[in-house]
Design a protein around this motif. Structure first.
Motif, PDB file in Angstrom:
ATOM      1  N   ALA A  64       0.825  -1.204   0.000  1.00  0.00           N
ATOM      2  CA  ALA A  64       0.000   0.000   0.000  1.00  0.00           C
ATOM      3  C   ALA A  64       0.864   1.261   0.000  1.00  0.00           C
ATOM      4  CB  ALA A  64      -0.917  -0.007   1.220  1.00  0.00           C
ATOM      5  N   ALA A  65       1.934   1.229   0.787  1.00  0.00           N
ATOM      6  CA  ALA A  65       2.799   2.412   0.889  1.00  0.00           C
ATOM      7  C   ALA A  65       3.580   2.664  -0.395  1.00  0.00           C
ATOM      8  CB  ALA A  65       3.760   2.237   2.062  1.00  0.00           C
ATOM      9  N   GLY A  66       3.927   1.586  -1.117  1.00  0.00           N
ATOM     10  CA  GLY A  66       4.759   1.742  -2.297  1.00  0.00           C
ATOM     11  C   GLY A  66       4.019   1.795  -3.614  1.00  0.00           C
ATOM     12  N   LEU A  67       2.709   1.653  -3.566  1.00  0.00           N
ATOM     13  CA  LEU A  67       1.949   1.548  -4.810  1.00  0.00           C
ATOM     14  C   LEU A  67       2.061   2.805  -5.667  1.00  0.00           C
ATOM     15  CD1 LEU A  67       0.176  -0.524  -6.243  1.00  0.00           C
ATOM     16  CD2 LEU A  67      -1.823   0.584  -5.209  1.00  0.00           C
ATOM     17  N   GLN A  68       2.190   3.953  -5.010  1.00  0.00           N
ATOM     18  CA  GLN A  68       2.270   5.207  -5.770  1.00  0.00           C
ATOM     19  C   GLN A  68       3.493   5.248  -6.676  1.00  0.00           C
ATOM     20  OE1 GLN A  68       0.322   7.936  -6.086  1.00  0.00           O
ATOM     21  NE2 GLN A  68      -1.327   7.126  -4.813  1.00  0.00           N
ATOM     22  N   THR A  69       4.546   4.531  -6.301  1.00  0.00           N
ATOM     23  CA  THR A  69       5.778   4.541  -7.093  1.00  0.00           C
ATOM     24  C   THR A  69       5.905   3.331  -8.007  1.00  0.00           C
ATOM     25  OG1 THR A  69       7.020   3.419  -5.335  1.00  0.00           O
ATOM     26  CG2 THR A  69       6.972   5.832  -5.289  1.00  0.00           C
ATOM     27  N   CYS A  70       4.937   2.409  -7.939  1.00  0.00           N
ATOM     28  CA  CYS A  70       4.972   1.225  -8.800  1.00  0.00           C
ATOM     29  C   CYS A  70       4.604   1.618 -10.225  1.00  0.00           C
ATOM     30  CB  CYS A  70       4.006   0.169  -8.270  1.00  0.00           C
ATOM     31  SG  CYS A  70       3.930  -1.323  -9.294  1.00  0.00           S
ATOM     32  N   ARG A  71       5.411   1.180 -11.180  1.00  0.00           N
ATOM     33  CA  ARG A  71       5.192   1.558 -12.578  1.00  0.00           C
ATOM     34  C   ARG A  71       4.735   0.364 -13.421  1.00  0.00           C
ATOM     35  NH1 ARG A  71       5.021   5.548 -10.372  1.00  0.00           N
ATOM     36  NH2 ARG A  71       6.353   7.402 -10.516  1.00  0.00           N
ATOM     37  N   ALA A  72       4.146  -0.637 -12.791  1.00  0.00           N
ATOM     38  CA  ALA A  72       3.700  -1.829 -13.512  1.00  0.00           C
ATOM     39  C   ALA A  72       2.654  -1.448 -14.555  1.00  0.00           C
ATOM     40  CB  ALA A  72       3.120  -2.847 -12.542  1.00  0.00           C
ATOM     41  N   GLY A  73       2.840  -1.988 -15.769  1.00  0.00           N
ATOM     42  CA  GLY A  73       1.904  -1.693 -16.843  1.00  0.00           C
ATOM     43  C   GLY A  73       0.932  -2.813 -17.146  1.00  0.00           C
ATOM     44  N   THR A  74       1.165  -3.984 -16.550  1.00  0.00           N
ATOM     45  CA  THR A  74       0.265  -5.127 -16.746  1.00  0.00           C
ATOM     46  C   THR A  74      -0.012  -5.755 -15.389  1.00  0.00           C
ATOM     47  OG1 THR A  74       2.024  -6.787 -16.995  1.00  0.00           O
ATOM     48  CG2 THR A  74       1.321  -5.596 -18.989  1.00  0.00           C
ATOM     49  N   ASP A  75      -1.086  -6.555 -15.342  1.00  0.00           N
ATOM     50  CA  ASP A  75      -1.408  -7.244 -14.095  1.00  0.00           C
ATOM     51  C   ASP A  75      -0.298  -8.212 -13.699  1.00  0.00           C
ATOM     52  OD1 ASP A  75      -3.776  -5.897 -13.966  1.00  0.00           O
ATOM     53  OD2 ASP A  75      -5.009  -7.550 -14.699  1.00  0.00           O
ATOM     54  N   GLU A  76       0.329  -8.871 -14.682  1.00  0.00           N
ATOM     55  CA  GLU A  76       1.406  -9.820 -14.382  1.00  0.00           C
ATOM     56  C   GLU A  76       2.577  -9.117 -13.705  1.00  0.00           C
ATOM     57  OE1 GLU A  76      -0.255  -9.673 -17.165  1.00  0.00           O
ATOM     58  OE2 GLU A  76      -1.179 -11.661 -17.327  1.00  0.00           O
ATOM     59  N   VAL A  77       2.948  -7.959 -14.238  1.00  0.00           N
ATOM     60  CA  VAL A  77       4.065  -7.212 -13.658  1.00  0.00           C
ATOM     61  C   VAL A  77       3.700  -6.692 -12.268  1.00  0.00           C
ATOM     62  CG1 VAL A  77       5.533  -5.179 -13.911  1.00  0.00           C
ATOM     63  CG2 VAL A  77       5.011  -6.596 -15.894  1.00  0.00           C
ATOM     64  N   LEU A  78       2.460  -6.256 -12.103  1.00  0.00           N
ATOM     65  CA  LEU A  78       2.020  -5.777 -10.797  1.00  0.00           C
ATOM     66  C   LEU A  78       2.055  -6.898  -9.765  1.00  0.00           C
ATOM     67  CD1 LEU A  78       0.925  -3.604  -8.958  1.00  0.00           C
ATOM     68  CD2 LEU A  78      -1.374  -4.060  -9.836  1.00  0.00           C
ATOM     69  N   PHE A  79       1.605  -8.095 -10.154  1.00  0.00           N
ATOM     70  CA  PHE A  79       1.658  -9.218  -9.227  1.00  0.00           C
ATOM     71  C   PHE A  79       3.097  -9.585  -8.901  1.00  0.00           C
ATOM     72  CE2 PHE A  79      -1.632 -11.727  -7.367  1.00  0.00           C
ATOM     73  CZ  PHE A  79      -2.808 -11.159  -7.833  1.00  0.00           C
ATOM     74  N   ALA A  80       3.972  -9.536  -9.889  1.00  0.00           N
ATOM     75  CA  ALA A  80       5.382  -9.826  -9.631  1.00  0.00           C
ATOM     76  C   ALA A  80       5.966  -8.822  -8.641  1.00  0.00           C
ATOM     77  CB  ALA A  80       6.167  -9.803 -10.939  1.00  0.00           C
ATOM     78  N   TRP A  81       5.569  -7.567  -8.761  1.00  0.00           N
ATOM     79  CA  TRP A  81       6.035  -6.543  -7.829  1.00  0.00           C
ATOM     80  C   TRP A  81       5.524  -6.827  -6.419  1.00  0.00           C
ATOM     81  CZ3 TRP A  81       3.193  -2.772  -5.092  1.00  0.00           C
ATOM     82  CH2 TRP A  81       3.974  -1.795  -4.461  1.00  0.00           C
ATOM     83  N   CYS A  82       4.249  -7.163  -6.298  1.00  0.00           N
ATOM     84  CA  CYS A  82       3.687  -7.505  -4.984  1.00  0.00           C
ATOM     85  C   CYS A  82       4.395  -8.718  -4.384  1.00  0.00           C
ATOM     86  CB  CYS A  82       2.189  -7.788  -5.104  1.00  0.00           C
ATOM     87  SG  CYS A  82       1.167  -6.351  -5.519  1.00  0.00           S
ATOM     88  N   HIS A  83       4.683  -9.698  -5.229  1.00  0.00           N
ATOM     89  CA  HIS A  83       5.379 -10.901  -4.796  1.00  0.00           C
ATOM     90  C   HIS A  83       6.760 -10.532  -4.257  1.00  0.00           C
ATOM     91  CE1 HIS A  83       7.512 -14.802  -5.285  1.00  0.00           C
ATOM     92  NE2 HIS A  83       6.326 -15.308  -5.031  1.00  0.00           N
TER      93      HIS A  83
END
Length: 218
Positions: A64-83
Motif C-alpha cells: 500500500a505504501a509503495g503503490l504510488q511509485t509502482c510503474r507496472a503496466g500489466t497485471d502480471e508485472v504488478l503481481f510480480a512486484w507484490c510478490h
C-alpha cells in the motif's frame, strides 16, 4: 502466484488508487492478500504459529505504501512486484530470527547429549553457554552463517546444502564438521576467560556432558 485470469483489472485499480479513488486500494489488496499469505506460509514454514500471517500483513502495508511509485503496466508485472515486496518482508523476518536459531541449534550440537543435571543448574549453564556461543558466532563470516542456516535451521540434506553453497554433498558435510569443531574451540576459549560464575557453571556442565558421552561409548 495465480494465473492471469485472476488478475484482470489490478492495474486499473492501481491507477484508480493513484487518482484518489477511495476504495481502489482496498479492492486491490483484497485481490492479492490470499496469494501473499500463501507465499509467506511457504517461505516461513516452521518459524512459528502466526508468523506467516503477520508478515503477510506487513507485506500488504508495504504494498500500500509503495503503490504510488509502482510503474507496472500489466497485471502480471504488478503481481510480480507484490510478490517481491512480500518476499522482502519475509526475508526481513527470517533475518530477525536467524541468529537466535543458529545459536540455539548449534548449542544442541555442542552439548551432544541430554543434560542430566538439575533443571535450575542446567538452565543457568545453558543460558551462559548460549550467550558465549552468540558472541563466538558474531565474528564468523557470512559463509558460515549460510552453512548453518541451510543445515541447522532449514535441516537441508547434505546434497541441498552443497547445491546452495556450490559444494559437493561430501564437501558440505566436511565444512560443517570443521565449522562445528572450530566454533566449539572458540566457545571453550571464551568460557575459560574471566571468573564469571555463569561461565564456570557452563564449563562444568559441558565437562559432565562429555564425561557422560564417553562413558556411554565405553
Amino acid at each position: 502466484m495465480p494465473d492471469s485470469t485472476a488478475r484482470t483489472g489490478l492495474v486499473e485499480l492501481a491507477a484508480a488508487e493513484k487518482d484518489g479513488c477511495e476504495h481502489a486500494l482496498e479492492r486491490l489488496l483484497a485481490h492479492v492478500h490470499v496469494h501473499v499469505v500463501r507465499a509467506c506460509r511457504r517461505w516461513l514454514a516452521g518459524i512459528g504459529d502466526g508468523a506467516a500471517e503477520e508478515v503477510a500483513q506487513e507485506a500488504l502495508v508495504r504494498i500500500a505504501a509503495g503503490l504510488q511509485t509502482c510503474r507496472a503496466g500489466t497485471d502480471e508485472v504488478l503481481f510480480a512486484w507484490c510478490h517481491a515486496v512480500a518476499r522482502h518482508a519475509a526475508m526481513d523476518r527470517l533475518r530477525e530470527h536467524l541468529r537466535e536459531w543458529e545459536v540455539r541449534a548449534l548449542g544442541d550440537e555442542l552439548a551432544e547429549v541430554e543434560c542430566g543435571a538439575d533443571a535450575d543448574e542446567r538452565s543457568a549453564a545453558v543460558g551462559a553457554l548460549l550467550a558465549v556461543l552468540h558472541e563466538a558466532l558474531g565474528t564468523e563470516p557470512e559463509a558460515v552463517h549460510a552453512l548453518l542456516w541451510h543445515r541447522v535451521v532449514r535441516r537441508d540434506s547434505w546434497e541441498e546444502v552443497g547445491h546452495a553453497l556450490g559444494l559437493t554433498a561430501a564437501g558440505a558435510k566436511r565444512r560443517f564438521q570443521r565449522t562445528v569443531a572450530r566454533v566449539r574451540r572458540k566457545v571453550e576459549r571464551l568460557l575459560a576467560q574471566g571468573d564469571d560464575p555463569g561461565r564456570t557453571d557452563a564449563r562444568r556442565w559441558l565437562a559432565r556432558q562429555r564425561h557422560g558421552l564417553m562413558a556411554g561409548k565405553a
